[in-house]
Design an enzyme around this catalytic site. Structure first.
Site, short mmCIF file in Angstrom:
data_model
loop_
_atom_site.label_atom_id
_atom_site.label_comp_id
_atom_site.label_asym_id
_atom_site.label_seq_id
_atom_site.Cartn_x
_atom_site.Cartn_y
_atom_site.Cartn_z
N GLY A 1 5.12 15.92 5.83
CA GLY A 1 4.51 15.18 6.92
C GLY A 1 5.50 14.82 8.02
N SER B 1 -16.08 -0.29 9.67
CA SER B 1 -15.68 -0.78 8.34
C SER B 1 -16.69 -0.34 7.29
CB SER B 1 -15.53 -2.31 8.35
OG SER B 1 -16.76 -2.92 8.65
N GLU C 1 -3.96 11.92 4.70
CA GLU C 1 -2.71 12.65 4.46
C GLU C 1 -2.80 13.54 3.23
OE1 GLU C 1 2.12 12.12 4.34
OE2 GLU C 1 0.87 10.45 5.00
#
Length: 160
Positions: free
Chosen positions: A104, A114, A85
């Site tokens: 957003g 991972s 973001e």
């Protein structure tokens, strides 16, 4: 009825509309100045560092350490979303004229692999840069260039 083409130098309604839209690429700014804007924010707290910028790409890296891991010892998915973001928001803001700002609307993330240590690097590219919305694609990779997360971020353009 004849097919008539406008003169090559004619201005059409679509030309005027295009001229009022946000530029199609990001403004290039100094990365140190960009980093300084984020002092005291989540970007600073998580150790995110902006790396490179072109008119159609922005990248940053984030450490995989105690600030960004979950109790299981792997990179927290929320940390990846913060990186995604951040990249999308900054990239969108660099495409907008003064007086407009991105907010957003939606973000999704698919966590592929991972990571337990080192750094992850996010690369953000536009999918759609419109007058009222932008859609950004963010790929996050580990230091071995393996895909760890893919995210899509949509912003609304406000103001102006």
């Amino acid at each position: 009825m004849t097919d008539r083409q406008p003169p090559a130098n004619a201005t059409t309604a679509s030309d005027a509309e295009s001229a009022s839209r946000a530029p199609r690429g990001m403004r290039i700014i100094d990365l140190k100045a960009l980093q300084a804007r984020h002092i005291g924010t989540v970007v600073d707290h998580l150790g995110i560092e902006f790396l490179e910028m072109t008119p159609d790409m922005l990248s940053a890296r984030m450490p995989v350490d105690t600030r960004t891991k979950q109790p299981a010892g792997i990179l927290h998915g929320g940390s990846s979303v913060v990186l995604a973001e951040t990249l999308g928001s900054v990239a969108a803001s660099l495409c907008l004229p003064p007086g407009q700002r991105p907010v957003g609307l939606d973000i999704n993330a698919n966590h592929i692999r991972s990571v337990t240590e080192g750094w992850v690097i996010g690369v953000c590219r536009p999918i759609h840069i419109g007058r009222t919305t932008h859609v950004w694609q963010i790929e996050i990779r580990d230091e071995a260039q393996r895909l760890t997360c893919v995210s899509r971020f949509t912003v609304a353009v406000l103001g102006g």
